[in-house]
Design a protein around this motif. Sequence first.
Motif, PDB file in Angstrom:
ATOM      1  N   GLU A 176       9.234  -4.383 -44.541  1.00 52.90           N
ATOM      2  CA  GLU A 176       7.853  -4.834 -44.365  1.00 52.90           C
ATOM      3  C   GLU A 176       7.345  -4.414 -42.983  1.00 52.90           C
ATOM      4  O   GLU A 176       7.919  -4.773 -41.948  1.00 52.90           O
ATOM      5  N   GLY A 177       6.287  -3.622 -42.963  1.00 48.01           N
ATOM      6  CA  GLY A 177       5.700  -3.178 -41.707  1.00 48.01           C
ATOM      7  C   GLY A 177       6.523  -2.150 -40.954  1.00 48.01           C
ATOM      8  O   GLY A 177       6.244  -1.869 -39.785  1.00 48.01           O
ATOM      9  N   LYS A 178       7.536  -1.572 -41.610  1.00 42.04           N
ATOM     10  CA  LYS A 178       8.427  -0.612 -40.953  1.00 42.04           C
ATOM     11  C   LYS A 178       8.567   0.634 -41.816  1.00 42.04           C
ATOM     12  O   LYS A 178       8.536   0.556 -43.042  1.00 42.04           O
ATOM     13  N   GLU A 179       8.759   1.771 -41.157  1.00 38.70           N
ATOM     14  CA  GLU A 179       8.983   3.011 -41.902  1.00 38.70           C
ATOM     15  C   GLU A 179      10.452   3.195 -42.245  1.00 38.70           C
ATOM     16  O   GLU A 179      10.790   3.735 -43.301  1.00 38.70           O
ATOM     17  N   TYR A 180      11.335   2.744 -41.337  1.00 38.24           N
ATOM     18  CA  TYR A 180      12.770   2.907 -41.538  1.00 38.24           C
ATOM     19  C   TYR A 180      13.491   1.585 -41.273  1.00 38.24           C
ATOM     20  O   TYR A 180      12.917   0.653 -40.711  1.00 38.24           O
ATOM     21  N   LEU A 181      14.759   1.520 -41.646  1.00 41.04           N
ATOM     22  CA  LEU A 181      15.501   0.271 -41.527  1.00 41.04           C
ATOM     23  C   LEU A 181      15.724  -0.147 -40.081  1.00 41.04           C
ATOM     24  O   LEU A 181      15.690  -1.335 -39.759  1.00 41.04           O
ATOM     25  N   VAL A 182      15.976   0.831 -39.206  1.00 44.92           N
ATOM     26  CA  VAL A 182      16.261   0.525 -37.802  1.00 44.92           C
ATOM     27  C   VAL A 182      15.415   1.426 -36.915  1.00 44.92           C
ATOM     28  O   VAL A 182      15.452   2.662 -37.051  1.00 44.92           O
ATOM     29  N   GLY A 183      14.667   0.818 -36.020  1.00 47.28           N
ATOM     30  CA  GLY A 183      13.919   1.597 -35.047  1.00 47.28           C
ATOM     31  C   GLY A 183      12.821   2.433 -35.670  1.00 47.28           C
ATOM     32  O   GLY A 183      12.254   2.089 -36.706  1.00 47.28           O
ATOM     33  N   ASP A 184      12.553   3.566 -35.024  1.00 43.80           N
ATOM     34  CA  ASP A 184      11.408   4.386 -35.416  1.00 43.80           C
ATOM     35  C   ASP A 184      11.804   5.746 -35.967  1.00 43.80           C
ATOM     36  O   ASP A 184      11.003   6.677 -35.982  1.00 43.80           O
TER      37      ASP A 184
END
Length: 227
Positions: free
Chosen positions: A154-162
């Motif tokens: 949610e609100g992220k492109e990847y699981l960790v970081g950018d």
Amino acid sequence: MTQNKDLKPITLYSHAAGPNPWKVAMILAELNVPYKPEFLNFQDLKKEPYETICINGRVPAIQDPNTDVTLWESGAIVEYLIETYDKEGKLTYDTVPERFQVKQWLFFQATGQGPYFGQAIWFGKYHHEKLPSAQQRYMDQVLRVYDVLNRALEGKEYLVGDKCTYADISFIAWDHRIQVVFKDDFGIEELEKKYPNYARWHKVVAARKAVKEVLEDNDRAVAANQN
């Protein structure tokens, strides 16, 4: 994709339909590490000469002539490849907590996604008798994994970081296989309706050049194995 000509090819023991070796192949391709797949039949896994390489009689396993390392278990192989060949941190982080969060998701994939997706496929398609309770249990677990990923993204492109890491890539082989086997239930169009964050992420990661090429190789190998 251009490979590192200074390296000898790693032997990757594989099977056409088994997703775990293809998970390893994706990491090798992403890191431009040359490798040669050795496809084995299931009946050859639990006998010599393969049991000398993998006493557990499962794929994948690798033999790396550059380091004289022989290794089995896909998660261990992924970590080995990252530590040995990803010196620039293309698919990982050297910062805390990100470095450990990537490991966290790899372990979830290895213990939470792979086994449940595999059992869902087995009881749904291959078991010698129909067991509705087993089918329902593992289908429910597949949906639970999708829900975990959907909420985490949610609100992220990847699981960790950018950036895309080995954790993101590690989910794709099993995702792809279950979507092929149960295309009416788990086709990406159906998943978009209930798990939009997951579906968007899957499309992005699966479209990476190295990942896409390995998935295409996987589909060709499965088709050839069926003929």
